[in-house]
Design an enzyme around this catalytic site. Structure first.
Site, PDB file in Angstrom:
ATOM      1  N   ASP A  84       6.543  -0.644  -2.495  1.00 50.77           N
ATOM      2  CA  ASP A  84       6.280  -1.745  -1.570  1.00 50.77           C
ATOM      3  C   ASP A  84       7.599  -2.457  -1.291  1.00 50.77           C
ATOM      4  OD1 ASP A  84       5.232  -4.390  -0.459  1.00 50.77           O
ATOM      5  OD2 ASP A  84       3.349  -3.402  -0.917  1.00 50.77           O
ATOM      6  N   ASP A 137      -1.493  -2.089   6.105  1.00 54.11           N
ATOM      7  CA  ASP A 137      -1.526  -2.782   7.388  1.00 54.11           C
ATOM      8  C   ASP A 137      -2.149  -1.832   8.417  1.00 54.11           C
ATOM      9  OD1 ASP A 137      -0.950  -3.912   9.888  1.00 54.11           O
ATOM     10  OD2 ASP A 137       0.982  -4.690   9.233  1.00 54.11           O
ATOM     11  N   ASP A 190     -10.570  -1.826   4.746  1.00 49.96           N
ATOM     12  CA  ASP A 190     -11.691  -2.593   5.293  1.00 49.96           C
ATOM     13  C   ASP A 190     -11.727  -2.475   6.813  1.00 49.96           C
ATOM     14  OD1 ASP A 190      -9.244  -4.202   5.526  1.00 49.96           O
ATOM     15  OD2 ASP A 190     -10.599  -5.682   6.420  1.00 49.96           O
ATOM     16  N   THR A 224      -8.215  -4.376  -5.271  1.00 51.54           N
ATOM     17  CA  THR A 224      -6.969  -5.057  -4.961  1.00 51.54           C
ATOM     18  C   THR A 224      -7.252  -6.523  -4.626  1.00 51.54           C
ATOM     19  OG1 THR A 224      -6.969  -4.723  -2.559  1.00 51.54           O
ATOM     20  CG2 THR A 224      -6.158  -2.897  -3.919  1.00 51.54           C
ATOM     21  N   TYR A 225      -6.194  -7.302  -4.585  1.00 48.67           N
ATOM     22  CA  TYR A 225      -6.313  -8.726  -4.236  1.00 48.67           C
ATOM     23  C   TYR A 225      -6.991  -8.885  -2.881  1.00 48.67           C
ATOM     24  CZ  TYR A 225      -4.719 -13.284  -2.524  1.00 48.67           C
ATOM     25  OH  TYR A 225      -4.658 -14.539  -1.976  1.00 48.67           O
ATOM     26  N   TYR A 226      -6.529  -8.107  -1.902  1.00 51.81           N
ATOM     27  CA  TYR A 226      -7.094  -8.230  -0.556  1.00 51.81           C
ATOM     28  C   TYR A 226      -8.515  -7.705  -0.488  1.00 51.81           C
ATOM     29  CZ  TYR A 226      -2.486  -9.578   1.034  1.00 51.81           C
ATOM     30  OH  TYR A 226      -1.300 -10.257   1.194  1.00 51.81           O
ATOM     31  N   GLU A 227      -8.802  -6.670  -1.253  1.00 51.77           N
ATOM     32  CA  GLU A 227     -10.163  -6.140  -1.268  1.00 51.77           C
ATOM     33  C   GLU A 227     -11.160  -7.202  -1.718  1.00 51.77           C
ATOM     34  OE1 GLU A 227     -12.669  -2.342  -3.094  1.00 51.77           O
ATOM     35  OE2 GLU A 227     -10.563  -2.646  -3.634  1.00 51.77           O
TER      36      GLU A 227
END
Length: 225
Positions: free
Chosen positions: A76, A125, A159, A205-208
């Site tokens: 990353d 992204d 998502d 994950t955090y975003y999940e």
């Protein structure tokens, strides 16, 4: 930039499991671990799984816990994000974990032909405008093929419905062998199988977690390149 972020950048620079060379292909400098990750870094001959756009490294670290017979590398550009996964791996003494801080465009700088055996891309992204910058677009698949042998599995978890459908279109158009896909991971254990369902639902994950909190469906595609 906030004090906490600056502190994380400083700590990451000292972490033994984070590589921050920022080499570019045009530099003409050979990265010393390229082709030598197993022998010189991991000190074993176990296969390497690569997590692209790893963020906080949830998949890199949790997969390393579950599969000690494999090596895991997260990549990353955001050092403050990598900090969390790298710190957890160091705290737990996970010797089969490493992180690279650089852009995924330069992946060939860090790995030799056939050096990577599996690729995970969790919640990248979706690039709604610049389609060719999607991590399952043709230019990136070409890069993966330069570092991974034929038949390597690519896992995409997202998502974003448009990205999910785009991945399936790419699979069909380029005749990549489709292994499995799901439009709603959390209600699809029968299709995914018990083991894969566990990896896709128990590792979040955090975003999940944010997406799930607002009722978003999680999509998944696994295919070979």
């Amino acid at each position: 930039m906030g004090h906490r972020k600056l502190k994380k950048f400083a700590e990451v620079a000292e972490f033994s499991n984070v590589i921050q060379t920022h080499l570019f292909p045009e530099d003409g400098i050979v990265f010393p671990l390229k082709g030598n990750w197993k022998a010189d870094y991991f000190k074993n001959n176990n296969p390497i799984t690569l997590e692209l756009g790893c963020g906080r490294g949830e998949y890199t670290v949790d997969l390393a816990r579950r599969f000690p017979q494999r090596n895991f590398i997260g990549m990353d550009i955001k050092g403050a994000r990598i900090w969390k996964g790298a710190k957890a791996a160091l705290s737990e003494g996970l010797k089969n974990v490493a992180f690279i801080r650089n852009r995924i465009d330069f992946i060939e700088t860090y790995f030799a032909q056939d050096e990577v055996s599996e690729i995970w891309i969790p919640f990248p992204d979706p690039q709604p405008v610049k389609v060719q910058k999607r991590l399952v677009a043709t230019p990136f698949i070409a890069r993966y093929r330069k570092i991974a042998p034929a038949g390597t599995t690519v896992h995409l978890k997202t998502d974003n419905l448009d990205l999910y459908e785009y991945a399936l279109e790419q699979v069909k158009e380029h005749k990549y062998p489709l292994l499995v896909h799901s439009g709603n991971v959390y209600s699809d254990m029968a299709n995914l199988g018990k083991e894969q369902f566990a990896l896709l639902t128990e590792i979040q994950t955090y975003y999940e977690k944010l997406f799930l909190s607002v009722g978003s469906k999680i999509h998944y595609v696994a295919f070979s390149i």
